[in-house]
Design a protein around this motif. Structure first.
Motif, PDB file in Angstrom:
ATOM      1  N   CYS A 183       0.955  -1.169   0.088  1.00 46.19           N
ATOM      2  CA  CYS A 183       0.062  -0.013   0.027  1.00 46.19           C
ATOM      3  C   CYS A 183       0.799   1.137   0.065  1.00 46.19           C
ATOM      4  N   GLU A 239       5.581   9.648   0.853  1.00 45.91           N
ATOM      5  CA  GLU A 239       6.189   8.368   0.822  1.00 45.91           C
ATOM      6  C   GLU A 239       7.054   8.388  -0.620  1.00 45.91           C
ATOM      7  N   ASP A 274      -3.253   4.959  -3.284  1.00 47.41           N
ATOM      8  CA  ASP A 274      -4.303   5.717  -2.917  1.00 47.41           C
ATOM      9  C   ASP A 274      -4.132   7.143  -3.520  1.00 47.41           C
ATOM     10  N   LYS A 329      -6.166   2.601   4.997  1.00 43.32           N
ATOM     11  CA  LYS A 329      -5.709   1.594   4.494  1.00 43.32           C
ATOM     12  C   LYS A 329      -6.457   0.181   4.588  1.00 43.32           C
ATOM     13  N   ASP A 356       3.603  -2.725   3.939  1.00 39.22           N
ATOM     14  CA  ASP A 356       3.567  -1.362   3.813  1.00 39.22           C
ATOM     15  C   ASP A 356       4.482  -0.949   3.052  1.00 39.22           C
ATOM     16  N   GLY A 406      -0.104  -5.208  10.915  1.00 42.80           N
ATOM     17  CA  GLY A 406      -0.184  -4.517   9.841  1.00 42.80           C
ATOM     18  C   GLY A 406       0.671  -4.670   8.763  1.00 42.80           C
ATOM     19  N   GLU A 408      -6.717  -0.748  11.718  1.00 44.68           N
ATOM     20  CA  GLU A 408      -7.364  -2.079  11.363  1.00 44.68           C
ATOM     21  C   GLU A 408      -6.712  -3.273  11.383  1.00 44.68           C
ATOM     22  N   GLN A 437       1.716   9.617  15.409  1.00 48.89           N
ATOM     23  CA  GLN A 437       1.461   7.943  15.151  1.00 48.89           C
ATOM     24  C   GLN A 437       1.021   7.453  16.277  1.00 48.89           C
ATOM     25  N   ARG A 444      -2.562   8.361  16.940  1.00 45.58           N
ATOM     26  CA  ARG A 444      -3.390   7.617  16.116  1.00 45.58           C
ATOM     27  C   ARG A 444      -3.640   6.240  16.534  1.00 45.58           C
ATOM     28  N   TRP A 445      -2.472   5.610  17.051  1.00 45.77           N
ATOM     29  CA  TRP A 445      -2.764   4.030  17.609  1.00 45.77           C
ATOM     30  C   TRP A 445      -3.519   4.198  18.840  1.00 45.77           C
ATOM     31  N   PRO A 486      -0.743   9.316   7.190  1.00 50.75           N
ATOM     32  CA  PRO A 486       0.183   8.527   6.951  1.00 50.75           C
ATOM     33  C   PRO A 486       1.258   9.066   7.539  1.00 50.75           C
ATOM     34  N   THR A 487       2.445   8.514   8.060  1.00 45.07           N
ATOM     35  CA  THR A 487       3.610   9.108   8.942  1.00 45.07           C
ATOM     36  C   THR A 487       4.388   9.602   7.238  1.00 45.07           C
ATOM     37  N   LYS A 501       7.540   9.699   5.342  1.00 42.90           N
ATOM     38  CA  LYS A 501       8.937   8.958   5.001  1.00 42.90           C
ATOM     39  C   LYS A 501      10.019   9.851   4.340  1.00 42.90           C
TER      40      LYS A 501
HETATM   41  O1  LIG Z   1      -5.344   6.149   3.582  1.00 46.09           O
HETATM   42  C1  LIG Z   1      -4.514   5.473   3.561  1.00 46.09           C
HETATM   43  C2  LIG Z   1      -3.446   5.507   4.596  1.00 46.09           C
HETATM   44  C3  LIG Z   1      -2.218   4.873   4.738  1.00 46.09           C
HETATM   45  N1  LIG Z   1      -2.097   3.784   3.760  1.00 46.09           N
HETATM   46  C4  LIG Z   1      -0.847   2.976   3.718  1.00 46.09           C
HETATM   47  O2  LIG Z   1      -0.915   2.485   5.210  1.00 46.09           O
HETATM   48  C5  LIG Z   1       0.629   2.081   5.265  1.00 46.09           C
HETATM   49  C6  LIG Z   1       0.886   2.562   6.803  1.00 46.09           C
HETATM   50  O3  LIG Z   1       0.644   3.740   7.082  1.00 46.09           O
HETATM   51  P1  LIG Z   1       2.243   4.639   7.757  1.00 46.09           P
HETATM   52  O4  LIG Z   1       1.954   5.926   7.581  1.00 46.09           O
HETATM   53  O5  LIG Z   1       3.434   3.941   7.605  1.00 46.09           O
HETATM   54  O6  LIG Z   1       1.659   4.349   9.204  1.00 46.09           O
HETATM   55  P2  LIG Z   1       2.476   3.529  10.581  1.00 46.09           P
HETATM   56  O7  LIG Z   1       1.862   4.411  11.609  1.00 46.09           O
HETATM   57  O8  LIG Z   1       4.042   3.534  10.183  1.00 46.09           O
HETATM   58  O9  LIG Z   1       1.882   2.080  10.390  1.00 46.09           O
HETATM   59  C7  LIG Z   1       1.383   1.260  11.383  1.00 46.09           C
HETATM   60  O10 LIG Z   1       0.076   1.508  11.936  1.00 46.09           O
HETATM   61  C8  LIG Z   1      -0.810   1.227  11.075  1.00 46.09           C
HETATM   62  C9  LIG Z   1      -2.098   1.119  11.656  1.00 46.09           C
HETATM   63  O11 LIG Z   1      -2.493   2.490  12.321  1.00 46.09           O
HETATM   64  C10 LIG Z   1      -0.625  -0.235  10.495  1.00 46.09           C
HETATM   65  O12 LIG Z   1      -1.553  -0.206   9.333  1.00 46.09           O
HETATM   66  C11 LIG Z   1       0.627  -0.232   9.968  1.00 46.09           C
HETATM   67  O13 LIG Z   1       0.872  -1.490   9.318  1.00 46.09           O
HETATM   68  C12 LIG Z   1       1.626  -0.314  10.962  1.00 46.09           C
HETATM   69  O14 LIG Z   1       3.038  -0.254  10.385  1.00 46.09           O
HETATM   70  C13 LIG Z   1       1.209   2.797   4.373  1.00 46.09           C
HETATM   71  O15 LIG Z   1       1.851   1.610   3.514  1.00 46.09           O
HETATM   72  C14 LIG Z   1       0.369   3.616   3.678  1.00 46.09           C
HETATM   73  O16 LIG Z   1       0.813   4.050   2.465  1.00 46.09           O
HETATM   74  C15 LIG Z   1      -2.966   3.851   2.954  1.00 46.09           C
HETATM   75  O17 LIG Z   1      -2.723   2.796   1.849  1.00 46.09           O
HETATM   76  N2  LIG Z   1      -4.032   4.332   2.606  1.00 46.09           N
END
Ligand SMILES: O=c1ccn([C@@H]2O[C@H](COP(=O)(O)OP(=O)(O)O[C@H]3O[C@H](CO)[C@@H](O)[C@H](O)[C@H]3O)[C@@H](O)[C@H]2O)c(=O)[nH]1
Ligand SMILES: [Mn+2]
Length: 692
Positions: free
Chosen positions: A109, A116, A145, A277, A301, A371, A455, A494, A497-498, A581-582, A584
């Motif tokens: 994703c 990203e 997306d 996601k 991811d 995830g 999720e 982040q 969000r969690w 999204p965080t 990167k």
């Molecule tokens: O609308 C969206 C938002 C995010 N993503 C993807 O989701 C992934 C995770 O997003 P990221 O910004 O890297 O968030 P993290 O906080 O690093 O992710 C952690 O936390 C998420 C739940 O909040 C989990 O889904 C992830 O697997 C876990 O690594 C990435 O590949 C994004 O591209 C999408 O595809 N669509």
């Protein structure tokens, strides 16, 4: 799997209970709980004291007892992780021959090409295509997306490059198959052929192609940035677009088979919720079902590449094990990161979670889904036809209107439609449209669940409730490596969000204490509730421990608070769900600070203000304590105050330092405002105490 059973004689995997750890853990639990019993006994005795003393001390007694109860509860929740620590080993050499292995679909994703970096996303894609698995059984799907032409263009280039890259890797048995990691690795080359001159020649050649590939992506990106007015506009509003990568440069490379690569950008409209996601993964589930329909799915991811090509075979050692396969939903690999420093000041690697808690749950029903980096069985997500019945209208209520998709659920369905014609492409566009899910069970009972922005956690939890199990596989060489958030602002966003997502699950019908009655052992529930809550000292240095204490305190007064607030506001309908999204994109200055273990306090002021307030309160308490001890002589009464305030100040000393450094400094105007208002508040409360 029926055909494999006969050929298997030796077990594909074995598990090992850490007996020593188990015994020491349980012994420690026994000691600790005995102490707790005595403490409770002591507190309860208070009730039988003389009514006079009882009344005058009732309020402090209540406060202390309440906090002791809460802390003991949290302590108990954490025990489950230590109850039965288990690790597992695999024997991939005992797997059936390649032609008997099941297919694997890889889902990657990405959401936003400005946050990203496209080149990094492509590295993840290439590393997945280069997995050590029969290429005709490997299908890689990239969900974009953002619907960005930069990503689509880069995907085409990545496909071309992998035509050269994959044969190179297999020929020389390269382990690091993420090109960026391979070419930037400073340590020794991991190929067995380092000494051969042919290898070195080939390596130089492929490096040239790699540089050209990188150059193409960057220049396309720059051109797009110049030519387009506002690329942000169609991120939220665009039609579906699906493209199967085709190769027309066969002559340049070996004629070996290549895994398939499919670019999928689902439709997005501002009027339809897209569910972040989880929504993207569900579109991939449907689209892939009519294209390849592989029984197993690897989810990644975009910031997490395959660091070792053997993960698919390792996962199959569990999925094909007849003893556990029928109830096994997924094999989870740990999240490890390539960009954390030794001290890891923000605890970006979530050490306690991935080293301790997952291992602990491995001995129960298995770890929760985290995830990324897991191999999940398609059937566990899409349900089983036998359960849902075979009435077509009923099936459509569950899965939506596509006949082709429903056919894919039947057992002997085969589709070779990756290369299929126009009719199929039309079908995939329907499956990727945003109207498709309306009045179906997608996101509630089918696929990845929508009720939470975490999720992964929710989906895994419900799978466990429905009787599925999972295993945690942790080989010594990390199978997947990701980029961790390395600046304070992102870590806290982040975290918020969690916590918002987790708190949401705690207060809705999925609360682990009440949901899913008989299927889950009580220990499993306890360990889930304590998810993320742990602070501990396994194998870490004192320094590391201090860091974890500090970031825990920082998160407690920001993320936990805002996360809970966010969830509550969502519950009463004041706020909408959100998944930022965080970031990167590495900012050089930020990275430098992180590398030097220096905090970067240029975070949002809603995060910095509570930290400043807490530090101010503790410094005041400490100074007040000194004053009273010296001038009033209250030494013994003041000890606890000294100790606690002193500890908090010591641990959080980097925040004080944050005023005086030249980079990543705390904003002075913010600090003045917060400090003055905290002091005023403190003064007021002191006044109230005097008056009453
Ligand atoms: O609308 C969206 C938002 C995010 N993503 C993807 O989701 C992934 C995770 O997003 P990221 O910004 O890297 O968030 P993290 O906080 O690093 O992710 C952690 O936390 C998420 C739940 O909040 C989990 O889904 C992830 O697997 C876990 O690594 C990435 O590949 C994004 O591209 C999408 O595809 N669509
Ligand atoms: Mn991430």
């Amino acid at each position: 799997m029926g055909d494999c059973e006969g050929t298997l004689t030796l077990p594909l995997n074995s598990s090992h209970v850490h007996t020593l750890l188990l015994v020491t853990n349980r012994f420690h639990m026994l000691l600790h709980s005995t102490a707790l019993c005595f403490m409770f006994y002591y507190r309860v005795c208070f009730l039988f004291q003389h009514p006079h003393t009882r009344e005058s001390l009732l309020f402090p007694w209540l406060l202390v007892f309440a906090s002791e109860i809460i802390l003991s509860f949290i302590w108990i929740l954490g025990r489950a992780f230590r109850w039965r620590p288990v690790s597992r080993s695999v024997f991939p050499e005992r797997l059936p021959e390649d032609d008997k292995l099941p297919g694997v679909d890889v889902f990657i994703c990405t959401a936003d090409h400005t946050k990203e970096p496209t080149f990094e996303v492509m590295n993840t894609v290439i590393s997945a295509m280069a997995l050590d698995y029969p290429p005709e059984k490997l299908y890689v799907y990239l969900s974009d997306d953002g619907g960005s032409s930069v990503t689509l263009h880069a995907t085409r280039e990545a496909f071309k490059f992998s035509r050269l890259w994959i044969p190179f890797c297999t020929r020389y048995r390269i382990k690091t198959r993420c090109p960026k990691a391979f070419f930037s690795s400073s340590d020794d080359d991991d190929s067995d052929f380092v000494r051969s001159s042919v290898y070195m020649e080939d390596k130089t050649q492929i490096q040239e192609k790699y540089d050209a590939f990188k150059e193409k992506i960057e220049s396309f990106r720059e051109n797009m940035a110049i030519s387009r007015d506002d690329p942000a506009i169609n991120v939220k509003d665009h039609p579906p677009s699906i493209e199967v990568m085709q190769d027309n440069i066969i002559d340049e490379a070996d004629n070996g088979k290549m895994p398939h690569l499919v670019y999928v950008s689902r439709e997005k409209r501002p009027s339809h919720p897209h569910h972040f996601k989880a929504g993207a993964l569900n579109v991939l589930l449907r689209v892939s079902a009519v294209m390849s329909n592989s029984p197993y799915i690897l989810v990644l991811d975009c910031d997490m590449f395959c660091n070792d090509p053997s993960s698919a075979r390792y996962a199959m050692c569990f999925h094909l094990d007849p003893k556990i396969s029928s109830s096994l939903a997924f094999v989870q690999f740990p999240q490890k990161f390539y960009n954390v420093t030794k001290n890891d000041i923000y605890d970006s690697q979530l050490r306690s979670l991935f080293t301790l808690q997952w291992r602990g749950m491995n001995g129960l029903k298995g770890p929760v889904l985290s995830g990324t980096g897991f191999y999940i069985k398609r059937v566990s997500l899409c349900g089983n036809l036998t359960i849902k019945g075979t009435d077509l209208t009923q099936l459509k209520e569950y899965f939506g209107s596509s006949n082709e998709f429903i056919k894919s659920l039947m057992q002997n369905y085969t589709s070779d439609s990756v290369s299929g014609g126009n009719a199929l492409l039309e079908e995939t566009h329907l499956l990727a449209s945003c109207k498709y899910e309306i009045s179906t069970k997608w996101g509630q009972e089918v696929g990845f669940l929508y009720d939470s922005v975490v999720e992964d956690y929710l989906t895994g939890f419900i799978l466990h409730c429905n009787g599925w199990t999972s295993v945690f596989c942790e080989p010594s060489r990390p199978q997947f490596l990701g980029s961790a958030t390395t600046n304070l602002n992102d870590v806290l966003i982040q975290g918020t969000r969690w916590y918002s997502g987790l708190f949401e699950n705690g207060v809705n019908k999925y609360c682990p204490l009440i949901y899913g009655p008989s299927m889950m052992p009580i220990l499993q529930r306890l360990s889930l509730l304590n998810h993320l809550e742990e602070v501990l000292i396994t194998g870490g240095t004192l320094h590391k421990w201090m860091n974890e204490q500090r970031i825990w305190m920082m998160k407690s007064i920001t993320c936990h608070l805002y996360g809970c607030l966010d969830a509550l506001l969502k519950k009463v309908g004041i706020r909408e769900a959100n998944f930022l999204p965080t970031n990167k994109v590495a900012d050089d200055e930020q990275t430098q600070l992180f590398q030097m273990d220096k905090y970067d306090f240029r975070a949002s002021s809603i995060f910095i203000a509570p930290m400043l307030a807490v530090i101010t309160i503790n410094i005041c308490c400490f100074l007040g304590g000194v004053y009273r001890a010296v001038f009033v002589g209250d030494w013994d009464k003041m000890f606890v105050q000294f100790f606690i305030a002193g500890f908090i100040i010591t641990v959080n000393y980097p925040i004080i330092e944050g005023f005086f450094k030249d980079k990543g400094r705390i904003s002075v105007s913010l600090a003045i405002r917060v400090i003055i208002s905290t002091m005023i508040l403190l003064g007021c409360s002191k006044l109230i105490c005097y008056v009453s």
